[in-house]
Design a protein around this motif. Structure first.
Motif, PDB file in Angstrom:
ATOM      1  N   MET A   1       6.634  18.114  59.333  1.00 49.49           N
ATOM      2  CA  MET A   1       5.688  18.209  58.221  1.00 49.49           C
ATOM      3  C   MET A   1       4.879  16.917  58.103  1.00 49.49           C
ATOM      4  O   MET A   1       5.324  15.860  58.514  1.00 49.49           O
ATOM      5  CB  MET A   1       6.442  18.468  56.916  1.00 49.49           C
ATOM      6  CG  MET A   1       7.194  19.796  56.879  1.00 49.49           C
ATOM      7  SD  MET A   1       8.105  20.023  55.338  1.00 49.49           S
ATOM      8  CE  MET A   1       6.751  20.200  54.184  1.00 49.49           C
ATOM      9  N   THR A   2       3.679  17.049  57.526  1.00 48.51           N
ATOM     10  CA  THR A   2       2.798  15.897  57.379  1.00 48.51           C
ATOM     11  C   THR A   2       3.346  14.914  56.343  1.00 48.51           C
ATOM     12  O   THR A   2       3.790  15.308  55.274  1.00 48.51           O
ATOM     13  CB  THR A   2       1.391  16.336  56.952  1.00 48.51           C
ATOM     14  OG1 THR A   2       0.859  17.192  57.951  1.00 48.51           O
ATOM     15  CG2 THR A   2       0.481  15.140  56.782  1.00 48.51           C
ATOM     16  N   LEU A   3       3.292  13.649  56.694  1.00 50.81           N
ATOM     17  CA  LEU A   3       3.660  12.572  55.782  1.00 50.81           C
ATOM     18  C   LEU A   3       2.435  11.727  55.495  1.00 50.81           C
ATOM     19  O   LEU A   3       1.521  11.650  56.317  1.00 50.81           O
ATOM     20  CB  LEU A   3       4.745  11.685  56.394  1.00 50.81           C
ATOM     21  CG  LEU A   3       6.054  12.328  56.819  1.00 50.81           C
ATOM     22  CD1 LEU A   3       6.929  11.285  57.508  1.00 50.81           C
ATOM     23  CD2 LEU A   3       6.772  12.897  55.610  1.00 50.81           C
ATOM     24  N   ALA A   4       2.410  11.073  54.373  1.00 52.33           N
ATOM     25  CA  ALA A   4       1.385  10.072  54.086  1.00 52.33           C
ATOM     26  C   ALA A   4       2.064   8.716  54.012  1.00 52.33           C
ATOM     27  O   ALA A   4       3.146   8.574  53.431  1.00 52.33           O
ATOM     28  CB  ALA A   4       0.675  10.384  52.775  1.00 52.33           C
ATOM     29  N   LEU A   5       1.448   7.727  54.631  1.00 54.73           N
ATOM     30  CA  LEU A   5       1.971   6.366  54.624  1.00 54.73           C
ATOM     31  C   LEU A   5       1.057   5.506  53.762  1.00 54.73           C
ATOM     32  O   LEU A   5      -0.135   5.375  54.047  1.00 54.73           O
ATOM     33  CB  LEU A   5       2.038   5.803  56.045  1.00 54.73           C
ATOM     34  CG  LEU A   5       2.802   6.629  57.080  1.00 54.73           C
ATOM     35  CD1 LEU A   5       2.876   5.873  58.401  1.00 54.73           C
ATOM     36  CD2 LEU A   5       4.199   6.998  56.592  1.00 54.73           C
ATOM     37  N   LEU A   6       1.631   4.926  52.722  1.00 54.38           N
ATOM     38  CA  LEU A   6       0.887   4.109  51.772  1.00 54.38           C
ATOM     39  C   LEU A   6       1.357   2.664  51.895  1.00 54.38           C
ATOM     40  O   LEU A   6       2.552   2.388  51.791  1.00 54.38           O
ATOM     41  CB  LEU A   6       1.109   4.609  50.340  1.00 54.38           C
ATOM     42  CG  LEU A   6       0.973   6.120  50.127  1.00 54.38           C
ATOM     43  CD1 LEU A   6       1.295   6.473  48.665  1.00 54.38           C
ATOM     44  CD2 LEU A   6      -0.410   6.607  50.502  1.00 54.38           C
ATOM     45  N   PHE A   7       0.444   1.756  52.088  1.00 52.16           N
ATOM     46  CA  PHE A   7       0.800   0.372  52.375  1.00 52.16           C
ATOM     47  C   PHE A   7       0.232  -0.587  51.339  1.00 52.16           C
ATOM     48  O   PHE A   7      -0.962  -0.551  51.022  1.00 52.16           O
ATOM     49  CB  PHE A   7       0.246  -0.063  53.737  1.00 52.16           C
ATOM     50  CG  PHE A   7       0.805   0.663  54.921  1.00 52.16           C
ATOM     51  CD1 PHE A   7       1.864   0.133  55.647  1.00 52.16           C
ATOM     52  CD2 PHE A   7       0.249   1.869  55.327  1.00 52.16           C
ATOM     53  CE1 PHE A   7       2.374   0.794  56.755  1.00 52.16           C
ATOM     54  CE2 PHE A   7       0.745   2.542  56.441  1.00 52.16           C
ATOM     55  CZ  PHE A   7       1.810   2.010  57.155  1.00 52.16           C
ATOM     56  N   ASP A   8       1.086  -1.460  50.837  1.00 43.32           N
ATOM     57  CA  ASP A   8       0.636  -2.656  50.148  1.00 43.32           C
ATOM     58  C   ASP A   8       0.043  -3.580  51.219  1.00 43.32           C
ATOM     59  O   ASP A   8       0.151  -3.317  52.423  1.00 43.32           O
ATOM     60  CB  ASP A   8       1.839  -3.313  49.457  1.00 43.32           C
ATOM     61  CG  ASP A   8       1.514  -4.648  48.842  1.00 43.32           C
ATOM     62  OD1 ASP A   8       0.507  -4.735  48.120  1.00 43.32           O
ATOM     63  OD2 ASP A   8       2.252  -5.612  49.097  1.00 43.32           O
ATOM     64  N   LEU A   9      -0.563  -4.677  50.803  1.00 48.84           N
ATOM     65  CA  LEU A   9      -1.223  -5.575  51.753  1.00 48.84           C
ATOM     66  C   LEU A   9      -0.519  -6.927  51.854  1.00 48.84           C
ATOM     67  O   LEU A   9       0.171  -7.203  52.830  1.00 48.84           O
ATOM     68  CB  LEU A   9      -2.688  -5.747  51.341  1.00 48.84           C
ATOM     69  CG  LEU A   9      -3.577  -6.637  52.200  1.00 48.84           C
ATOM     70  CD1 LEU A   9      -3.554  -6.215  53.667  1.00 48.84           C
ATOM     71  CD2 LEU A   9      -5.010  -6.618  51.663  1.00 48.84           C
ATOM     72  N   ASP A  10      -0.666  -7.766  50.838  1.00 41.46           N
ATOM     73  CA  ASP A  10      -0.065  -9.104  50.887  1.00 41.46           C
ATOM     74  C   ASP A  10       1.446  -9.026  51.012  1.00 41.46           C
ATOM     75  O   ASP A  10       2.113  -8.350  50.220  1.00 41.46           O
ATOM     76  CB  ASP A  10      -0.413  -9.874  49.609  1.00 41.46           C
ATOM     77  CG  ASP A  10      -1.852 -10.361  49.593  1.00 41.46           C
ATOM     78  OD1 ASP A  10      -2.196 -11.186  50.453  1.00 41.46           O
ATOM     79  OD2 ASP A  10      -2.624  -9.918  48.729  1.00 41.46           O
ATOM     80  N   GLY A  11       2.004  -9.710  52.017  1.00 40.78           N
ATOM     81  CA  GLY A  11       3.447  -9.730  52.201  1.00 40.78           C
ATOM     82  C   GLY A  11       3.997  -8.480  52.851  1.00 40.78           C
ATOM     83  O   GLY A  11       5.184  -8.417  53.165  1.00 40.78           O
ATOM     84  N   THR A  12       3.146  -7.474  53.058  1.00 45.70           N
ATOM     85  CA  THR A  12       3.575  -6.225  53.663  1.00 45.70           C
ATOM     86  C   THR A  12       2.918  -6.041  55.032  1.00 45.70           C
ATOM     87  O   THR A  12       3.602  -5.812  56.029  1.00 45.70           O
ATOM     88  CB  THR A  12       3.235  -5.028  52.744  1.00 45.70           C
ATOM     89  OG1 THR A  12       3.946  -5.184  51.512  1.00 45.70           O
ATOM     90  CG2 THR A  12       3.641  -3.704  53.381  1.00 45.70           C
ATOM     91  N   LEU A  13       1.608  -6.154  55.085  1.00 51.20           N
ATOM     92  CA  LEU A  13       0.912  -6.051  56.372  1.00 51.20           C
ATOM     93  C   LEU A  13       0.757  -7.399  57.053  1.00 51.20           C
ATOM     94  O   LEU A  13       0.543  -7.456  58.270  1.00 51.20           O
ATOM     95  CB  LEU A  13      -0.474  -5.415  56.182  1.00 51.20           C
ATOM     96  CG  LEU A  13      -0.519  -4.003  55.599  1.00 51.20           C
ATOM     97  CD1 LEU A  13      -1.921  -3.435  55.730  1.00 51.20           C
ATOM     98  CD2 LEU A  13       0.488  -3.087  56.276  1.00 51.20           C
ATOM     99  N   LEU A  14       0.844  -8.468  56.286  1.00 51.80           N
ATOM    100  CA  LEU A  14       0.755  -9.816  56.850  1.00 51.80           C
ATOM    101  C   LEU A  14       1.481 -10.790  55.935  1.00 51.80           C
ATOM    102  O   LEU A  14       1.668 -10.511  54.751  1.00 51.80           O
ATOM    103  CB  LEU A  14      -0.694 -10.259  57.045  1.00 51.80           C
ATOM    104  CG  LEU A  14      -1.534 -10.577  55.803  1.00 51.80           C
ATOM    105  CD1 LEU A  14      -2.768 -11.384  56.208  1.00 51.80           C
ATOM    106  CD2 LEU A  14      -1.975  -9.332  55.063  1.00 51.80           C
ATOM    107  N   ASP A  15       1.890 -11.912  56.515  1.00 48.33           N
ATOM    108  CA  ASP A  15       2.645 -12.913  55.756  1.00 48.33           C
ATOM    109  C   ASP A  15       1.668 -13.851  55.054  1.00 48.33           C
ATOM    110  O   ASP A  15       1.458 -14.993  55.470  1.00 48.33           O
ATOM    111  CB  ASP A  15       3.559 -13.689  56.702  1.00 48.33           C
ATOM    112  CG  ASP A  15       4.452 -14.676  55.957  1.00 48.33           C
ATOM    113  OD1 ASP A  15       4.634 -14.502  54.733  1.00 48.33           O
ATOM    114  OD2 ASP A  15       4.963 -15.609  56.600  1.00 48.33           O
ATOM    115  N   SER A  16       1.080 -13.378  53.985  1.00 54.22           N
ATOM    116  CA  SER A  16       0.061 -14.142  53.270  1.00 54.22           C
ATOM    117  C   SER A  16       0.603 -14.884  52.057  1.00 54.22           C
ATOM    118  O   SER A  16      -0.097 -15.718  51.471  1.00 54.22           O
ATOM    119  CB  SER A  16      -1.064 -13.209  52.816  1.00 54.22           C
ATOM    120  OG  SER A  16      -0.533 -12.106  52.106  1.00 54.22           O
ATOM    121  N   ASP A  17       1.836 -14.592  51.658  1.00 55.12           N
ATOM    122  CA  ASP A  17       2.353 -15.201  50.437  1.00 55.12           C
ATOM    123  C   ASP A  17       2.423 -16.725  50.478  1.00 55.12           C
ATOM    124  O   ASP A  17       2.142 -17.371  49.457  1.00 55.12           O
ATOM    125  CB  ASP A  17       3.723 -14.615  50.090  1.00 55.12           C
ATOM    126  CG  ASP A  17       3.595 -13.252  49.425  1.00 55.12           C
ATOM    127  OD1 ASP A  17       2.741 -13.107  48.534  1.00 55.12           O
ATOM    128  OD2 ASP A  17       4.336 -12.326  49.810  1.00 55.12           O
TER     129      ASP A  17
END
Length: 221
Positions: free
Chosen positions: A1-17
Motif C-alpha cells: 500500500m502507498t505510504l507518505a513520508l513526511l520529513f522535518d528539516l533541521d536535525g533530521t535531513l541535515l545536522d544543522s543544530d
C-alpha cells in the motif's frame, strides 16, 4: 500500500543544530545573556522563533530578531552540506515505490530552500509546508495536517521523521506514525516527547522493519 513520508528539516535531513546553537548563543550574548547547550536543547531546539524571542526578550520585536537570526544562519551555512546518512537512498526508494513525500518545517521558507539546496534535494520535495504559513506552527499539528491534506494521505498511512520535542508532539497530534531521529536526543527522550520509535539515521535497520509493517498494514510495534 502507498505510504507518505513526511520529513522535518533541521536535525533530521541535515545536522544543522550546532550552527543554529552558535547563532542563538551570539544573539543572546550580544543582549547580555549567556546560554549553554542544555538551555538550547530545553528551551530553543525545534521551537518557533517568535515564541522563543517573545519569551526571552519581551521588550524586543520578536519577528525582527527572528529575521536577524535566520539571516545569520543562512550566511554561515556552507554551500554544500552532507545530508543525514541514508537520505538519498530512502528518497530513491520512495520515488520507485510511488510514495509521496513532503517537508514539514518551522524554518522560514528562505532557510528551508537554502538548506534543501545545500544537501542537494530541493527537487525531491514537491510539497513544502512552512510553520509560519500555517494558522499555528509546531508544536501544533497544523503543519502536518496541511501536508497530509496536500498529499491526499490519511494519517494512518504516513510516517513523520522528527528530532525535536516540538516536532514530535506536532506529528503525534496529527495522528501519523512518528519516527524520532537521534541527532540531538536519545531514544528514551524521543519516546517521552511522542516518538513511537527512533533511528540513528536513515540506514538504521529499524526503519526497514517499520516500512515493511506499514506496507503490510499491520501494527508497526
Amino acid at each position: 500500500m502507498t505510504l507518505a513520508l513526511l520529513f522535518d528539516l533541521d536535525g533530521t535531513l541535515l545536522d544543522s543544530d550546532p550552527l543554529h546553537e552558535r547563532v542563538f548563543r551570539d544573539l543572546y550574548a550580544e543582549r547580555g545573556r549567556e546560554i549553554d547547550a542544555a538551555y538550547y536543547l530545553a528551551n530553543i531546539h525545534g521551537r518557533h522563533n517568535p515564541d522563543i524571542f517573545s519569551r526571552d526578550f519581551p521588550d524586543a520585536d520578536p519577528h525582527a530578531l527572528s529575521e536577524e537570526k535566520e539571516a545569520r544562519f543562512r550566511e554561515r551555512l556552507p554551500a554544500r552540506v552532507t545530508p543525514t546518512a541514508g537520505l538519498g537512498a530512502l528518497l530513491d526508494r520512495a520515488g520507485d515505490a510511488g510514495w509521496p513525500t513532503a517537508l514539514v518545517t518551522n524554518a522560514p521558507r528562505r532557510n528551508a530552500e537554502t538548506m534543501l539546496d545545500a544537501i542537494g534535494v530541493r527537487d525531491r520535495f514537491p510539497v513544502v509546508v512552512i510553520g509560519d504559513e500555517c494558522t499555528r506552527a509546531k508544536p501544533h499539528p497544523d503543519p502536518y495536517l496541511a501536508a497530509l491534506a496536500a498529499l491526499g494521505t490519511p494519517p494512518g498511512r504516513a510516517i513523520a521523521f522528527e528530532d525535536s520535542p516540538s516536532g514530535l508532539r506536532a506529528a503525534r497530534a496529527a495522528g501519523v506514525h512518528v519516527m524520532g531521529l537521534r541527532s540531538s536526543l536519545g531514544h528514551e527522550a524521543l519516546l517521552e516527547a511522542g516518538a513511537h520509535d527512533s533511528i540513528a539515521d536513515f540506514t538504521d535497520p529499524a526503519l526497514d522493519r517499520l516500512l515493511a509493517a506499514l506496507r503490510a498494514d499491520r501494527p508497526a510495534r
